[in-house]
Every structure is written in C-alpha cells, then in structure tokens.
Design an enzyme around this catalytic site. Sequence first.
Site, PDB file in Angstrom:
ATOM      1  N   SER A  46       0.818  -1.215   0.000  1.00  0.00           N
ATOM      2  CA  SER A  46       0.000   0.000   0.000  1.00  0.00           C
ATOM      3  C   SER A  46       0.851   1.264   0.000  1.00  0.00           C
ATOM      4  O   SER A  46       0.437   2.300  -0.541  1.00  0.00           O
ATOM      5  CB  SER A  46      -0.927  -0.003   1.218  1.00  0.00           C
ATOM      6  OG  SER A  46      -0.171  -0.060   2.425  1.00  0.00           O
ATOM      7  N   ASP A  65      -2.300   7.818  10.089  1.00  0.00           N
ATOM      8  CA  ASP A  65      -2.248   6.442  10.595  1.00  0.00           C
ATOM      9  C   ASP A  65      -0.828   5.956  10.837  1.00  0.00           C
ATOM     10  O   ASP A  65      -0.624   4.808  11.223  1.00  0.00           O
ATOM     11  CB  ASP A  65      -2.963   5.494   9.637  1.00  0.00           C
ATOM     12  CG  ASP A  65      -2.326   5.471   8.253  1.00  0.00           C
ATOM     13  OD1 ASP A  65      -1.281   6.134   8.061  1.00  0.00           O
ATOM     14  OD2 ASP A  65      -2.867   4.800   7.354  1.00  0.00           O
ATOM     15  N   HIS A  72       0.698   5.960   5.989  1.00  0.00           N
ATOM     16  CA  HIS A  72       0.376   6.597   4.726  1.00  0.00           C
ATOM     17  C   HIS A  72       0.404   8.118   4.903  1.00  0.00           C
ATOM     18  O   HIS A  72      -0.311   8.653   5.748  1.00  0.00           O
ATOM     19  CB  HIS A  72      -0.996   6.121   4.221  1.00  0.00           C
ATOM     20  CG  HIS A  72      -1.085   4.632   4.112  1.00  0.00           C
ATOM     21  ND1 HIS A  72      -1.627   3.848   5.118  1.00  0.00           N
ATOM     22  CD2 HIS A  72      -0.669   3.773   3.148  1.00  0.00           C
ATOM     23  CE1 HIS A  72      -1.566   2.576   4.752  1.00  0.00           C
ATOM     24  NE2 HIS A  72      -0.973   2.507   3.557  1.00  0.00           N
TER      25      HIS A  72
END
Length: 836
Positions: free
Chosen positions: A25, A216, A219
């Site tokens: 991600s 978070d 990211h």
Amino acid sequence: MMHPYKPKDVSTCFPGRRIVFAGDSVTRSLFFAFAHLSDPSLPSEPPKDDYQKKHADHNLHSPEGDINFDFYWDPFLNSTRIKSMLHGDQTQGEKPALLVLGSGLWYLRYPQDSGGLAGWEGMVDQTFAAIPQALPGLADRVVVLPVEEPVISKLSPERAATIHLGDVDAMNSDLMHRVSRMSKGTSMWGPTPLPTYPIAIPTILNKMLLEDQTQDGLHFSSFVLSQQANVLYNFRCNEALPKYYPFDKTCCNSYPQTPFVQLFILVLILAIGPFVRFVGPHLVAYKPTIAGFLPGNDYLIPLTIFGGVVGLNFLADRTAIWMKEQKQFDPWVFTGLCVLSMVAGLATMKGKDKDMGLLNRDQTDEWKGWMQLAILIYHYLGASKISGIYNPIRVLVASYLWMTGYGHFHFYYKKADYGMLRIAQVMVRINALTIILAYVMDTDYVFYYFAPLVSFWFVIIYGTMYIGHKYNENTGFMFGKILASAAVLTYVFKSQWLIEFLFGILNRFFAIRWEAREWMFRVTLDLWIPYVGMLTALAYIKAQQLNLTDHPRFPMALRTTIGASVAGLVWFFWFELRQPDKFVYNGWHPYISWIPVLSFIVLRNCTPYLRSVNSRAFAFVGRCSLETFIMQYHFWLAADTRGILMVLPLGTAWRTLNMIVSTIGFIYVCHHVAEATGWITNWVCGTPRKARIPPPAVQNTQANGRTEEAIPLLPADQIGAPKANGSSKTVVFDAEAANGGPSEPGSASGTGGQTVVAPRPNGDVPQSPAGRPRWLERLAERPGSPGPGWSPYIATRNRVFGAWEEAAAQNPGLNLTVKGTCILVVLWILNLVWPS
C-alpha cells in the site's frame, strides 16, 4: 538539486513509454502521486471506500505523453507475475522505462503468513539475484524502495504490536549492504550517467517523512508523496532531458561536455594575461609594432584576475567540484540577515566636517550597497514567492534605474560630451563581465537582465539628450523632449509586434536568440522610472541655477516635502502589503515606484548632517554592486540562480557556516573583479591609467563639498580618463615628462580640459592594483650591477620590457571606433558558429 517536474517535462522524458510499480500500500500511494504529477487529470490517490479496488491492480493512461502507468498489487513481491517478470518473461508487455518495487512492512505486519524478517530476506535474495540477469530487457532503470519508517506513536495497536523501528532499520541496512558494491564513478563533470550496479535505492525518501503529515503512521499526505515522486522523476529523467541552462538538475545527472567554441573562449580568457606576460616581450622584440595591440604591463594583473574569476564561475556552476542545494526560505533567517546587515552598516557610519551635497558619491555608493545586500539576501533564500518581500525588492531595482536616468542626464546636461569615448566607457564597463559570462557559461546576455537593462536605458538617455542638444538649456524644450521620448518608448513596448519583429531581425541576421516576451517584461516593469530620474536631475539643476534654497519660503517647503515623503513611504508599504499577490502588484509598479524612491532621497538628504555621513560597509559593497549582481548567478548562488553553492563538503547540516564562508569569498572576489574590469575598460577604451601614488600637488575635484558628478556612472578607477568642458583636471603621472621628455600619449584632455602632468616622487615604486610592487616594472629596471641569479637571458628580457612602453607609445594600435567594430564582428561570428 532537484528539478520540479511538470507534465511537459514528463512527456518529454517518457513519450509513449510504460511505467510499472509493484508492491504494497505504501508503494501504491507513491504510484498514484507519481502518475498525478505527470497529468493532473489522473487520480492522486486510490479509492478509499472499496477494499477490493484498493488492494488490486491499477492502470492509468496519460494522453498528453501517451504514457501508461501500471501498478501490480503484490505486497510480498512473490507472485508468479513478478517472478516471471524478473526472470525475463517478455509477455508482460513492453519494457518499462522505470520499474519500482516496494515491500517490507507487510512482512512485519503479518509474520505468520509471510515468514517475517526471514521471509523478507529470502525474497530480497531472489529479487536481487534475478534483476542483474534480466537486464537490460527488464527495464531502463530499476528502483527498490527502502522500507518506510513508520510513525510509531500514530500506529494502530494491531500494527504497533508487530511493526518496530528496530526491524525497519535492520531491513534498510540489509538493503544498503547489498548495494554497497555499487560503483561510485564520478568525475569533475558530475556522476556517471548509469551506475554499474543495476539497482537504485533512494534512501532519501525516508528522510522526507514528516510526523504531522500522516494520520495512521504509515500513509502520508499528498504533499510528501508528490515530493517523493519528484525524486523518482529526477532520478530517471534528469540525464535524459536536454541539457541547457538553467542547470537546475544536478541530482542524478552529469554536466554536458563543453563545446569546443565555449572551451576555446574560456581558455582564451584564462590565458591572455599569462600569455602577454611571457610571450609578449618576445613578440615585441621581433616586431615592435605589435606592442600597440597588446595590453601594457599595468593591465596584466587585472586581465589575469578577470580571467581567473571567470574560470572560477565556470568551475563553480558548470562542474561537480562543488555541490549545489535547493533554496529554503525561512522568515526568521531573512529577518536576521537583514538586521545583521543593518547593524554592520550603522556600525561603520563615518561623518565628514562639511556638507557633501545632494547624492554625493559616498552616499550613492552606500545606497547601492545596502540595496544590493537586500537583493542578495532575497535571492539567497528564494523569497520571490513572498509578495510582501518581492514588492519592495522591485522598488530597489527601480532605484538603480532611477540613478541611471539621473546620473546620465546630469552628465550630458552639464558636460555636453557626446563623444564616442564616453559611450565606450559606459558600455564596456557595464557589459564586459556580462558578455564574457554569457559565452563562457553558455547562457544568454538577456539572462543577466540588469546589465542589459542599464545599457538599454543608457542608449535611450543618450539618444534623448543628443537629439537637439543645442537647445538643451531651454527648459521647455528639454521637458518636452523627455516626455516625447517616454511616449515613443511606451508605444514601442506596448506594441508587442514591433519588439518581436526587432528580435526576429537579430535572430535572422546576427544569430542573437533573445526572448522578446522576457525582455518586454523587464523593460515595461520599470518603464518610466528612468524618466523620473531625468526630470529630477533637471529640476535639481534648475533649482541650483535659480538659488531656490535661498528663498525665504524654502524651509517651509522642505518641511512639507519631508512630511509628504514620510507619508509616501507609509502609504507605499500599506498599499503593497494589501495586494493579493505579486502579479497584481506588478500591474501597479510602473505607476507608483517613484513614490518610495523620491521619498527615500528626500529623507536621506533632508539635513546637512545626513548628507555628510555614510556607511563604509555599505559603500564598499556598493562600489562592486554590478559585479555582485552578475556573479551571484554562478558563484554565490548556483544552477543559474536556482540553487545555492555549497563550498564546504560538510553537507546541508552546515548551511550557516557555508553561507558565511561563501559570502566572504564572494564579496572578496567581486571587489577584485570590479577593479580589474575598470582597468580593462581603460585598456579597451584607450584612456589613461589611473595614478596609484598621488603627489602632494594633486587637485581635489570637489568644490563646495560637492562632487563633480553627483551619481558617478563610472568606477573610481577611471577618474584618470579625459574630462569634457574644461572645469576638471586630469592628473597624469609621467616619468618622462618629469625629466623634460614627452608626456604619455592620450594624457591630454581632448575637449578643453586642463591636464596636470605630475612626476612621480623620486624613489617611489608604482604599485599594482592589488597594492603589490609591479613585478613587470621590476623586470624592466636596469640595475647597475647584476644581482643574485642574474643571467644574460634575464638582462635581455629586461631590456625588452624596458622598451615595451616606448614601442607601444610609438604604435598606439587601433582607434576606439575600429576596436568597437572588431569586437562586434567577433561576437557576431561567435553567434554564427555557436552550437545550437
């Protein structure tokens, strides 16, 4: 230095190519930022709500450059597709221009499924072993992203339980150990285009992470991601894009090889002084007529200094000897530097016991000095984006142009000397360094906009004063002529087609490729302030002639003017700070810049005490303000003003020390090249050299505490040049005249000026521009008895040097008009043969 990539740059780098990202991600976020930077119409982040769409492959297409962006969701980099790609399977599509792989955090997050650190290490072993075997068919360049350093305090409890900074550090250390064998082949021209090891790991990406830019802990914001994407673009594209100025892409890039013509000019400038020093005597001995075409002994050191400084600029900004870094604006640093400059200026204030008059030489040097310091600080920190700083800096540039209008008008109105000598002195003095740097650095003459701008306005003022100059004493005629000149020039520059037509002619017939739009912007931004300077000079001259200062109401008028000046400055700063941006202010600037300029002049000269004191520190900088304005492009700043020169190899952590060291060296070099340029101007124009040891009988050119030229348009080292309209005196030292012999050619005033021929005091030895004894003069001496190391060769050489000046006097060489024509022809030929 990092180049800020835009869609046009990306389409130039990847026309019709394919970019592939694969990983987790974190890699996916960077993928979308990378694609969005190339085309703002593409999404900048993945879908947020649909889990299946987030954890899936993505394909984006940019129509502008016909570029395809592919992302493969593979957080462990162990899928069949990735393995087949790494083993040279060509069925995956055309070869990517860039392949980016990123993984690591998912191994820590899910150690049971992935095998944890051991599983990650095994994947890295296989990947690093396969990539060299798959090249060059795998991709043009391969990047393995470092494992991202998370912000632990912001991780969720589930992530924080398995993701630890110690493991991340160990993983990144392992990656760097694997690429430690990467070749670090570099040269003075920069890093080699491609490392011998096929994998690049941009560890700088982790240093760009900011804790306040993530929610978070994993990211990060689009701001951070866009900067990271820009790093990848610099890595892949800097070497591929065309290489021409401004050279602001020093990261992952090599400087272009210097064309032969450019290198020839550099060597010529460097060698002219030493060549004349060692070869000149032999040429003169072989053919005495050559002496008239060679610079005399006095000019060898200035020529050597000038050439050395030009070479220094080339080494600083066209090679990788010194690093370059981005500018970083900090309001506190900007304020602190301005305050320190002000303290230095006030601490060196020095007063005189008499009224020095309006805009005397010391005061104008001081004015130019503090303005130049403000401009240097502004450029060093990249403050142009701050409208509240940009707007006053524009006024400082307008002040220089006001001085240009005032000074040249004052000279031509009072002296009425429209001869070629004055034109040559001004144009050579202003443009010598600029033109040489334009060729040596392979830039553009208009790129150094200040010298072209001042030269342009000198030509306009000269033409305005020369037309109908027999009637200049008529105030109405003079006033109308100034207004007519302003009206014609306004029409010319408002008619865009006319300037473009003229620039087209320059391009077609003279190979001069200037940007018409940039030149119109520079001129129109300060279109009328030089005329305000001319009108101010006319008003001041007439006020002196009418003795208005003796009028009984003058004190009241002065107090009113002072009050209006204070109000004008307050209003200006209030007005400029209220403008939404600098572009809106630019529209107002031509109409209001005269208000703060004239207000400052009134306040600076409102009392005899203020006119009699000046700052020595500011005046010192002001005397080399032209050189500091030009040389900052390459020697103090870097990348053609886009960055900062790092003269200390200590990294960015020592920015303050680097600034101190580079600033001292910069001012020192500018001071010496300013003196050298003055000497070179005298040589080119054929004016007498300045006296270096004034005798007691030297006449002071000041009268009633006022200098003969209020704003000197030539440096102090040219005061030996002939003056017009016989009120001035030229002091020329001539040893032969002291002994009853003929005086030096060209020492007599050409238009009625009085020349005082003064002998040098017995026993005095002329000094070089740097204050050292002239070694060439010592070689020319004929001692009565041979000293240590004496030889017939040295005796012969000294006899040749002793006859050099006599040969030069008998063969004066080319006249000024022929010299100017030759210089223009040489420049024209260089333009024709210059590589495009």
